[in-house]
Scaffold this motif. Sequence first.
Motif: not given
Length: 121
Positions: A1-5
């Motif tokens: 999720m953090i990578r997507f953001v």
Amino acid sequence: MIRFVKYLILCAIALVLIVLALANRQTVTLELLPPEIAGWVGIPFPPIELPLFLVIFAGVIGGLLIGFIWEWLREHRHRAEAKQQRRARTRLEREVENLKGHSNEGKDDVLALLDEGGRTG
């Protein structure tokens, strides 16, 4: 999720930079020194024709580099203190190990291991 953001933010920044570059394609004349001062110095600095977005990007990158260098120099004191504390901690750990070795001299091996583990019986 953090990578997507993270990728979403990077794409947004890239889009803003592309739009900025497309909106500022006209060329500008960049002079290092005003002509009066350049004549006084005696070194000719010819003007350079560049697209405006390159001048903007160069200014932003230059500002970031100056900021990073400024912070690196400002934090030198903290890095030096941390290095000194690491050295002191290492020295104290070696001293503790040395003292443990001296306190266990002449004891049975099993009792010495128990003392080192903090479980004295």
